[in-house]
Design a protein around this motif. Structure first.
Motif, PDB file in Angstrom:
ATOM      1  N   LEU A  24       6.410  33.651 -25.896  1.00 62.10           N
ATOM      2  CA  LEU A  24       7.229  32.928 -26.777  1.00 62.10           C
ATOM      3  C   LEU A  24       8.370  32.631 -26.223  1.00 62.10           C
ATOM      4  N   MET A  25       9.181  33.723 -25.744  1.00 61.21           N
ATOM      5  CA  MET A  25      10.835  33.270 -25.258  1.00 61.21           C
ATOM      6  C   MET A  25      10.320  32.306 -24.251  1.00 61.21           C
ATOM      7  N   ARG A  26       9.518  32.197 -23.282  1.00 60.69           N
ATOM      8  CA  ARG A  26       9.544  31.258 -22.266  1.00 60.69           C
ATOM      9  C   ARG A  26       9.138  29.912 -22.747  1.00 60.69           C
ATOM     10  N   ALA A  27       8.239  30.010 -23.553  1.00 68.05           N
ATOM     11  CA  ALA A  27       7.611  28.792 -23.625  1.00 68.05           C
ATOM     12  C   ALA A  27       8.020  27.887 -25.149  1.00 68.05           C
ATOM     13  N   ARG A  28       8.424  28.583 -26.053  1.00 64.81           N
ATOM     14  CA  ARG A  28       9.073  27.966 -27.163  1.00 64.81           C
ATOM     15  C   ARG A  28      10.121  27.227 -26.887  1.00 64.81           C
ATOM     16  N   ASP A  29      10.202  25.885 -27.565  1.00 65.56           N
ATOM     17  CA  ASP A  29      11.255  25.168 -27.520  1.00 65.56           C
ATOM     18  C   ASP A  29      11.321  24.613 -26.004  1.00 65.56           C
ATOM     19  N   VAL A  30      10.502  24.649 -25.166  1.00 67.98           N
ATOM     20  CA  VAL A  30      10.609  24.373 -23.955  1.00 67.98           C
ATOM     21  C   VAL A  30       9.689  22.999 -23.636  1.00 67.98           C
ATOM     22  N   GLY A  31      10.254  21.862 -23.119  1.00 64.32           N
ATOM     23  CA  GLY A  31       9.516  21.082 -22.814  1.00 64.32           C
ATOM     24  C   GLY A  31       8.951  20.265 -24.117  1.00 64.32           C
ATOM     25  N   VAL A  32       9.940  19.905 -25.132  1.00 62.96           N
ATOM     26  CA  VAL A  32       9.642  19.409 -26.422  1.00 62.96           C
ATOM     27  C   VAL A  32       9.625  17.942 -26.222  1.00 62.96           C
ATOM     28  N   VAL A  33       8.336  17.338 -26.982  1.00 61.73           N
ATOM     29  CA  VAL A  33       8.086  15.897 -27.170  1.00 61.73           C
ATOM     30  C   VAL A  33       8.306  15.725 -28.380  1.00 61.73           C
ATOM     31  N   SER A  34       8.812  14.779 -28.921  1.00 62.17           N
ATOM     32  CA  SER A  34       8.940  14.216 -30.418  1.00 62.17           C
ATOM     33  C   SER A  34       7.606  13.489 -30.662  1.00 62.17           C
ATOM     34  N   PRO A  35       7.198  13.226 -31.726  1.00 58.47           N
ATOM     35  CA  PRO A  35       6.154  12.502 -32.132  1.00 58.47           C
ATOM     36  C   PRO A  35       6.139  10.993 -31.928  1.00 58.47           C
ATOM     37  N   GLU A  36       7.476  10.505 -31.910  1.00 60.05           N
ATOM     38  CA  GLU A  36       7.716   9.134 -31.753  1.00 60.05           C
ATOM     39  C   GLU A  36       7.655   8.951 -30.139  1.00 60.05           C
ATOM     40  N   MET A  37       8.240   9.893 -29.428  1.00 60.23           N
ATOM     41  CA  MET A  37       7.916   9.758 -27.960  1.00 60.23           C
ATOM     42  C   MET A  37       6.759   9.915 -27.619  1.00 60.23           C
ATOM     43  N   ALA A  38       5.879  10.801 -28.259  1.00 57.47           N
ATOM     44  CA  ALA A  38       4.489  11.152 -27.694  1.00 57.47           C
ATOM     45  C   ALA A  38       3.765   9.780 -27.894  1.00 57.47           C
ATOM     46  N   ILE A  39       3.831   9.227 -29.043  1.00 62.78           N
ATOM     47  CA  ILE A  39       3.054   7.879 -29.090  1.00 62.78           C
ATOM     48  C   ILE A  39       3.620   6.593 -28.200  1.00 62.78           C
ATOM     49  N   ASN A  40       5.088   6.577 -28.161  1.00 62.77           N
ATOM     50  CA  ASN A  40       5.562   5.742 -27.489  1.00 62.77           C
ATOM     51  C   ASN A  40       5.007   5.854 -25.886  1.00 62.77           C
ATOM     52  N   ALA A  41       5.088   6.997 -25.327  1.00 64.12           N
ATOM     53  CA  ALA A  41       4.670   7.052 -24.013  1.00 64.12           C
ATOM     54  C   ALA A  41       3.395   7.230 -23.761  1.00 64.12           C
ATOM     55  N   SER A  42       2.372   6.851 -24.685  1.00 63.50           N
ATOM     56  CA  SER A  42       0.976   7.015 -24.580  1.00 63.50           C
ATOM     57  C   SER A  42       0.200   8.366 -24.270  1.00 63.50           C
ATOM     58  N   LEU A  43       0.935   9.294 -24.672  1.00 65.18           N
ATOM     59  CA  LEU A  43       0.352  10.748 -24.291  1.00 65.18           C
ATOM     60  C   LEU A  43      -0.907  10.824 -25.039  1.00 65.18           C
ATOM     61  N   SER A  44      -1.731  11.762 -24.385  1.00 62.35           N
ATOM     62  CA  SER A  44      -2.886  12.067 -25.083  1.00 62.35           C
ATOM     63  C   SER A  44      -3.031  13.495 -25.041  1.00 62.35           C
ATOM     64  N   GLY A  45      -4.283  13.862 -25.669  1.00 56.26           N
ATOM     65  CA  GLY A  45      -4.744  15.176 -25.783  1.00 56.26           C
ATOM     66  C   GLY A  45      -3.775  16.131 -26.298  1.00 56.26           C
ATOM     67  N   PRO A  46      -4.068  17.393 -25.749  1.00 59.27           N
ATOM     68  CA  PRO A  46      -3.084  18.386 -26.382  1.00 59.27           C
ATOM     69  C   PRO A  46      -1.612  17.984 -26.367  1.00 59.27           C
ATOM     70  N   MET A  47      -1.280  17.166 -25.411  1.00 58.11           N
ATOM     71  CA  MET A  47       0.246  16.583 -25.410  1.00 58.11           C
ATOM     72  C   MET A  47       0.572  16.126 -26.671  1.00 58.11           C
ATOM     73  N   LEU A  48      -0.193  15.171 -27.156  1.00 56.88           N
ATOM     74  CA  LEU A  48       0.085  14.309 -28.357  1.00 56.88           C
ATOM     75  C   LEU A  48      -0.341  15.196 -29.695  1.00 56.88           C
ATOM     76  N   ARG A  49      -1.225  16.096 -29.692  1.00 56.69           N
ATOM     77  CA  ARG A  49      -1.514  16.958 -30.619  1.00 56.69           C
ATOM     78  C   ARG A  49      -0.411  17.920 -30.852  1.00 56.69           C
ATOM     79  N   SER A  50       0.086  18.446 -29.717  1.00 55.09           N
ATOM     80  CA  SER A  50       1.299  19.343 -29.855  1.00 55.09           C
ATOM     81  C   SER A  50       2.451  18.928 -30.605  1.00 55.09           C
ATOM     82  N   ALA A  51       2.531  17.527 -30.460  1.00 56.27           N
ATOM     83  CA  ALA A  51       3.824  16.914 -31.246  1.00 56.27           C
ATOM     84  C   ALA A  51       3.498  16.563 -32.721  1.00 56.27           C
ATOM     85  N   GLY A  52       2.514  17.085 -33.133  1.00 61.11           N
ATOM     86  CA  GLY A  52       2.085  16.888 -34.712  1.00 61.11           C
ATOM     87  C   GLY A  52       1.424  15.962 -34.936  1.00 61.11           C
ATOM     88  N   ILE A  53       0.700  15.085 -34.063  1.00 61.97           N
ATOM     89  CA  ILE A  53      -0.332  13.963 -34.507  1.00 61.97           C
ATOM     90  C   ILE A  53      -1.519  14.375 -34.279  1.00 61.97           C
TER      91      ILE A  53
END
Lengths: 183, 457, 368
Positions: free
Chosen positions: C199-228
Motif C-alpha cells: 500500500l505504501m509503495r503503490a498507493r498514489d504512485v503513477g497516477v493517471v487521471s481519467p481524462e489522461m487515460a482516454i486521451n492517451a489511448s490507454l487500455s486494459g487495466p491502465m484504463l480501468r484503474s482510472a475509473g473507466i
C-alpha cells in the motif's frame, strides 16, 4: 446510452459531421471510411474529437498503408461513451509524405506517429519529438514501404522462389541518411 | 579488570560444556613447562581466534544453504538439493565458482577504495564475535563496555558499503552508497536507544554480565523489554540491508547498488560478509535479549555455546522469514519510519525503564514480585504504543483502503471537456509549433526544481 | 535555502532486473527524484509487420505468439478474428467456446506473471513471484496438454482452433478452476492486497487521471484503474462473450495499487467465465475448413480483442492475394507507455520502477 456492441459508423455519417465543422476537409467518402485533405486534416480531427455526435475522444490506433502512389495514414477513432468506431484516412505524397501531427489532440498518438515515421517515413509536422522509435537513427530507408528492398519483377520474397541474386538496378531503395532532417 | 570467580561445571579439561577448562589446562601446561607468562595469553587468544574464524567460515558456507533452503520452502519450492546430501555442498560449489571467476575492476574505479571495501565489510562481523560470551567464562575478549564496542563495530559495515559504492564509480553504486549513509545516520539512533534501555535495566554494559543478569533472575530480557527488541530488530535489519530495508542493494531499483561492479571473490566476500553480519547481529540479539548461552537449566546438560548458536539461528530465522515475506520500503518511508516512530518510541521506552529501575531500587522489592509486573506493564505499553501509532499516525490510506467498483456493463463517466486544440498547429514548419501537452500536464520541466508528480501519502 | 544539486543522467535498462525485458529508459535525476524520462525501445524489434507481408495468412499466426509472449492465446485470437472478419468466415460454436476458455486461461497466466513481477518490483524477495508462477505453471500445463506448447502456443486457427481438447483436459481444468485457483487467489488477497508495505509503495504512485487515460489511448487495466469501466469483452463482444456473466473491476484512483488489485480481481472474473464456458461447451467440429493459403477478398478489417495488457487490434489490408498487403498491430504495451513520462516525472527512482511494473509492458509486444 452506449451501444451494446461497437458500431462502425458509416463514412457518410462521419463526413457529414466533418463537413459541418470544416467545409473543405473531406476529399472522398467511402462506405467505411472518410478520406481527408491533408491540409485540413488537423482541423477536421479536432472537430471530430470535440464533436458532440462523433465524440472521438479515444484514438484507437494510428497506422499507415503504402498504396504505391501514395501513403495513407489511417486513424481509427472511437467514442467510449457512445461505443462507436470510425475510420479516417489522410493520404500523403509517396516521395515526401507529410501529415500534420495529431499529438496536440491525442497524447496516445505520440508513440504511434513515431512508429509510422520510423517504419513508413511519414513526417508529422507538429510532433514534439519526431525521432525513430524502433530502428537506429542511421538506418537506411523505411522498411514498411513497398519499395524497400523490392525484388526485380515485382516478386515477393516469401511466396515465390527467392532469386539467387538481387539485381541492383531495379532493386531496393537505400537512401543515405540526410544530415539534419533526421531521415 | 577485577578477577571474577570461576564457576566451573566440572574441572575436567575435556568437558565441552565449558571450554574455559581447556584454556585453564593449557595455562597449567605452560606453567609446568616454565613458559613465559605472556605465552598463556597468546595461546588462548590464538585458540579463541581460530575457533571464531572457524565458526565464521562455517557460517558463511552453511548460511547460504540455510537461507536458500528456508526461503525455498517459503516460496513453495525445494531450494538447492542436488549437490551432496540435501544439497549441502551447493555453497561450496558456489564458492569455488566465485573463486574461479575473474575479478573485474572498472577502469574509472578508485582502485584502493574499491579493493578495500569488501575486506572492510567483512571485519566488523568477525570482530563482534570476539566480545560475545559464547558460554560461561567463554569470551575471547571480555570488555566492560561490550555494548559500546558492538555498536561501534556494527556501524562500520555501513561505512565499508559506502566505500565500495563510492569507489566503484558507478551511478547505481553511488545511489546505494548515498542510501546506506542516510540509513546509517537514521538507524543508529533507535538501535542505540533500544540497547540503552537494556543497559539501564541490567545495570551493566558488559555482555557477559548481561547474560549473568538474565540467568540470575531467570528471565530473558526480551520479555521485560519487548519494545526495544522490536526496535532493535527492525533497525538492525535496516543496517544489515535485509529485505524490508535492503535499499542499499535494492536489486529491483538500482540493480544491486553498492556491489553492482563487484565480481568474483570480491563479490563473494560481500555476499559472505552479509551473512556473517547477519549472524553477528543475531548473536547480539541472542545475547542481550534472549539470554545468550543460558537457558534455564539446560546449560548444565548441553554446552552453553551450543545453546547460544541455537538462539543465534532462531533469530537468524526471523531475519530470513521477514526477508522472504515482505516487500521493500521506499527510502523516504524507511527514514520517516525511523524518525517518526522508532526514535520517539525508543525514548518513551527509556523513560519507562528508568522509572522502573528507580522504583525497583527505591522499594527494594523482590524480583519475583517486580518482574512479572514489569513484564505485564511493558507488554501492554508496547502493544498500546504500536496500536495507537497504526491507528492515529500511520499512513492514512491504510485505515481506509478503498477497494474497487464492479460494473456488469461498460460505463464511461462523462469527463470534463478536454483542452481545445492548439490553434495554428495545422501546418507548423518545425516540431516546435505545437505545444507539447506533457509540459502542461505532467510538469515535465527538465530543470524546474522541485516537481510534484502526483498526490503523495 | 535550496540545496544546490546537479542533475544526473541514469540509464535504466536495457539490462536491468526490473525493466521486464530489453526496455530502456533514460532518467534525469535530481537527488532521488526524476525530472525527465526518455524511453528508448527497439532492442527486440523483429519487423513482424514487414515479414507478415510476405507470408500467408496462416503463416502469420506464429508471429502473434511472439509479440506478447506472455499472452499468446489472446494475440492469436485477435489476429484470427481479423482475418475471419476480412474473409467472412464463420467459426463453429465449439471453437468459439474453446477460444474463450483458452483466452481466459491465458489472461490468468498473464496476470499471474504481471502481479508477481509487480510485487518483485516493489522489492519483495521473489516470494510472490514464485507463488504466482506456481499457478501460472498449472495453466501452462493445460496449454501443453492441448497444443503441445506452453508459451508460444500457436493454437488458434483461421476458422477455429488447431486441435480439439484431449479427453484429460476437462477434468484437469475442472480441478484447476474449482479446487486450486480460487484458494490461490484468496491467498493473493491475504498476502498482497492488504499488505501495508505494498500500500505504501503503490498507493498514489503513477497516477493517471481519467481524462489522461482516454486521451492517451490507454487500455486494459491502465484504463480501468482510472475509473473507466471499459472492457472490450463487454463493449465489443467477440467469440460470444456476451453470453457470459462477469463484471469489470474498476479502480478509483488510477494508481499502481489499483492496477494490481484490478489484475487480481480480473483473474477471479476469468474463473467465472471459464466455469460458464465449460458448462456450455457444445459438441461439434472445432474448426471450419479453410484453405491453408486463404485468399480473402480485397478490403480491410480492423478487429480487436481484450488481451491482458489491453486492447490488441489487428488492422489487416488485403489485395486479394495469399499474403496480407498490410498488417498492422495495435500494441497495447506500446501505447500504454505514452504516459510513462507523465506518470514518472516527479517521483523517485523506486516509484518509477513500481510504475513501470504496474503498466505491465511486454517488450516483445512493444517492439514487435
Amino acid at each position: 446510452m452506449p451501444h451494446a456492441a461497437t458500431v462502425m459508423l458509416a463514412g457518410a455519417t462521419v463526413a457529414e459531421r466533418i463537413r459541418a465543422a470544416v467545409p473543405d476537409a473531406v476529399r472522398e467518402v467511402a462506405p467505411q471510411w472518410v478520406v481527408l485533405e491533408p491540409s485540413a486534416a488537423f482541423e477536421a480531427m479536432a472537430a471530430v474529437r470535440d464533436d458532440e455526435l462523433l465524440d472521438g475522444k479515444y484514438l484507437v490506433e494510428l497506422c499507415s498503408v503504402d498504396q504505391i502512389t501514395r501513403i495513407d495514414v489511417v486513424y481509427h477513432i472511437a467514442s467510449l461513451a457512445q461505443n462507436h468506431l470510425f475510420e479516417l484516412k489522410v493520404p500523403a505524397d509517396h516521395e515526401h509524405p507529410e501529415v500534420p501531427s495529431v499529438t496536440p489532440l491525442w497524447v496516445g498518438a505520440t508513440l504511434q506517429e513515431r512508429e509510422v515515421y520510423d517504419l513508413m517515413g511519414v513526417r508529422f509536422p507538429g510532433h514534439p519529438e519526431l525521432t525513430r522509435l524502433f530502428l537506429w537513427d542511421s538506418f537506411p530507408g523505411h522498411p514498411l514501404r513497398k519499395d524497400f528492398l523490392a525484388l526485380p519483377g515485382g516478386q515477393k520474397a516469401g511466396l515465390s522462389q527467392f532469386p539467387k541474386q538481387i539485381v541492383g538496378e531495379t532493386g531496393g531503395e537505400f537512401r543515405p541518411r540526410r544530415p539534419g532532417t533526421g531521415e | 579488570m577485577t578477577p571474577r570467580p570461576l564457576t566451573l561445571i566440572t574441572d575436567n579439561w575435556y568437558d565441552i560444556r565449558d571450554l574455559s577448562n581447556l584454556s585453564g589446562k593449557i595455562e597449567e601446561l605452560i606453567r609446568d613447562a616454565n613458559g613465559p607468562h605472556w605465552a598463556v595469553w597468546v595461546v588462548s587468544a590464538l585458540l579463541g581466534a581460530i575457533g571464531i574464524v572457524a565458526f565464521i567460515g562455517g557460517v558463511a558456507i552453511i548460511n547460504i544453504w540455510i537461507e536458500r533452503r528456508v526461503v525455498g520452502r517459503m516460496q513453495s519450492r525445494l531450494g538447492p538439493n542436488r549437490l551432496g546430501p540435501f544439497g549441502l555442498l551447493q555453497p561450496l560449489a558456489d564458492a569455488i565458482k566465485l573463486m574461479q571467476k575473474e575479478v573485474l575492476q572498472p577502469k574509472a574505479a578508485d582502485g584502493l577504495v574499491f579493493s578495500i571495501a569488501p575486506i572492510a565489510f567483512t571485519v566488523p562481523g568477525i570482530v563482534i564475535m570476539a566480545v560475545l560470551p559464547w558460554g560461561r567464562n567463554m569470551s575471547l575478549a571480555r570488555l566492560d563496555v561490550g555494548i559500546l564496542f558492538i555498536l561501534a563495530m556494527s556501524s562500520l559495515g555501513a561505512l565499508a558499503v559506502f566505500t565500495g559504492g563510492y569507489g566503484s564509480n558507478n551511478k547505481y553504486a553511488l545511489f546505494g552508497a548515498m542510501r546506506v549513509i542516510a540509513m546509517l545516520v537514521t538507524y543508529e539512533i533507535p538501535s542505540v536507544l533500544a540497547l540503552l534501555g537494556l543497559v539501564l535495566f541490567s545495570g551493566t554494559m558488559d555482555l557477559a554480565d548481561m547474560v549473568l543478569f538474565q540467568e540470575k533472575f531467570w528471565i530473558p530480557l526480551v520479555l521485560v523489554q519487548p519494545l526495544p527488541f522490536l526496535i532493535y530488530f527492525i533497525s538492525s535489519s535496516a543496517e544489515l540491508n535485509r529485505t524490508p530495508a535492503d535499499l542499499a542493494e535494492a536489486e529491483s531499483e538500482i540493480a544491486g547498488g553498492y556491489h553492482v561492479e563487484y565480481s568474483g571473490m570480491k563479490f563473494g566476500l560481500f555476499y559472505a560478509a552479509e551473512l556473517i553480519n547477519a549472524v553477528a547481529i543475531s548473536a547480539i540479539i541472542a545475547t542481550v535479549f534472549l539470554g545468550g548461552w543460558w537457558f534455564y537449566k539446560l546449560d548444565e546438560l548441553v554446552p552453553g555455546w551450543m545453546i547460544f548458536i541455537g538462539k543465534i539461528y532462531a533469530v537468524y530465522f526471523l531475519f530470513v522469514w521477514t526477508r522472504g515475506t515482505l516487500p521493500r520500503f521506499r527510502i523516504d518511508q524507511l527514514l520517516a519510519f525511523a524518525w517518526k516512530w522508532m526514535t520517539p518510541m525508543a525514548f518513551a521506552n527509556i523513560i519507562v525503564v528508568a522509572a522502573e529501575v528507580l522504583i525497583w531500587d527505591e522499594t527494594g522489592a523482590s524480583a519475583g514480585l517486580v518482574l512479572p509486573l514489569y513484564i505485564a506493564f511493558n507488554m501492554l505499553f508496547a502493544g498500546v504504543l504500536i496500536v495507537a501509532w497504526v491507528r492515529f499516525m500511520g499512513p492514512r490510506f491504510s485505515r481506509f483502503p478503498d477497494r474497487l467498483r464492479y460494473f456488469d456493463r461498460i460505463d464511461v463517466p462523462s469527463l470534463p471537456a478536454m483542452r481545445a486544440p492548439a490553434p495554428a498547429a495545422a501546418a507548423p514548419k518545425s516540431g516546435s509549433g505545437a505545444p507539447a501537452r506533457s509540459a502542461s500536464e505532467g510538469g515535465g520541466d527538465l530543470r524546474g526544481g522541485r516537481l510534484v508528480g502526483g498526490p503523495r501519502p | 535555502m535550496p540545496i544546490k544539486s546537479e542533475p544526473v543522467e541514469v540509464n535504466i535498462g536495457p539490462q536491468h532486473p526490473s525493466t521486464h525485458g530489453v526496455f530502456r529508459m533514460v532518467a534525469m535525476i535530481d537527488g532521488e527524484r526524476i525530472t525527465d524520462v526518455k524511453m528508448i525501445v527497439g532492442y527486440l524489434h523483429r519487423s513482424m509487420e514487414k515479414l507478415a507481408e510476405e507470408r500467408t495468412y496462416t503463416q502469420n499466426i506464429p508471429f502473434t505468439d511472439r509479440m506478447d509472449y506472455l499472452a499468446a492465446m489472446t494475440s492469436n485470437l485477435g489476429y484470427c478474428l481479423s482475418v475471419e472478419k476480412l474473409a467472412g468466415i464463420d467459426v463453429p460454436e465449439r471453437a468459439q467456446v474453446l477460444r474463450v476458455i483458452f483466452a481466459e486461461l491465458q489472461r490468468i497466466a498473464s496476470h499471474c506473471m504481471a502481479t508477481g513481477a509487480f510485487i518483485n518490483d516493489c522489492g519483495a524477495w521473489q516470494t510472490p513471484v514464485m507463488y504466482t508462477f506456481r499457478d501460472r505453471e498449472k495453466v501452462l500445463d493445460l496449454f501443453e496438454m492441448t497444443c503441445g506448447a506452453r508459451i508460444t502456443t500457436n493454437y488458434m486457427r483461421i476458422g477455429g482452433v488447431a486441435f480439439d481438447v484431449p479427453d484429460e483436459f476437462l477434468p484437469a481444468l475442472d480441478m484447476l478452476i474449482n479446487d486450486d485457483l480460487p484458494f490461490r487467489f484468496e491467498e493473493y488477497d491475504q498476502l498482497l492486497v492488504g499488505n501495508e508495505i505494498i500500500l505504501m509503495r503503490a498507493r498514489d504512485v503513477g497516477v493517471v487521471s481519467p481524462e489522461m487515460a482516454i486521451n492517451a489511448s490507454l487500455s486494459g487495466p491502465m484504463l480501468r484503474s482510472a475509473g473507466i469501466a471499459w472492457d472490450l469483452r463487454k463493449a465489443d463482444p467477440y467469440s460470444g462473450y456476451d453470453q457470459y456473466t462477469f463484471e469489470i473491476p474498476v479502480g478509483y484512483n488510477g494508481d499502481s495499487y489499483d492496477r494490481m488489485v484490478i489484475r487480481i480481481e480480473e483473474m477471479k472474473q476469468s474463473l467465472r467465465i471459464i466455469r460458464q464456458a465449460v458448462h456450455i461447451l457444445p459438441g461439434g467440429p472445432h474448426k471450419t475448413e479453410v484453405p491453408l493459403a486463404i485468399r480473402p477478398p480485397a478490403g480491410e478489417a480492423y478487429s480487436r480483442v481484450e488481451s491482458p495488457k489491453g486492447e490488441v487490434g489487428f488492422y489487416v489490408v488485403s489485395d486479394g492475394g495469399a499474403a496480407p498487403y498490410r498488417w498492422h498491430v495495435r500494441a497495447p504495451s506500446l501505447i500504454n507507455l505514452s504516459v510513462l513520462k507523465e506518470m514518472t516525472v516527479g517521483q523517485t527512482i523506486a516509484d518509477a520502477i513500481v510504475t513501470l511494473g504496474s503498466i505491465d509492458i511486454n517488450v516483445g509486444e512493444v517492439d514487435r
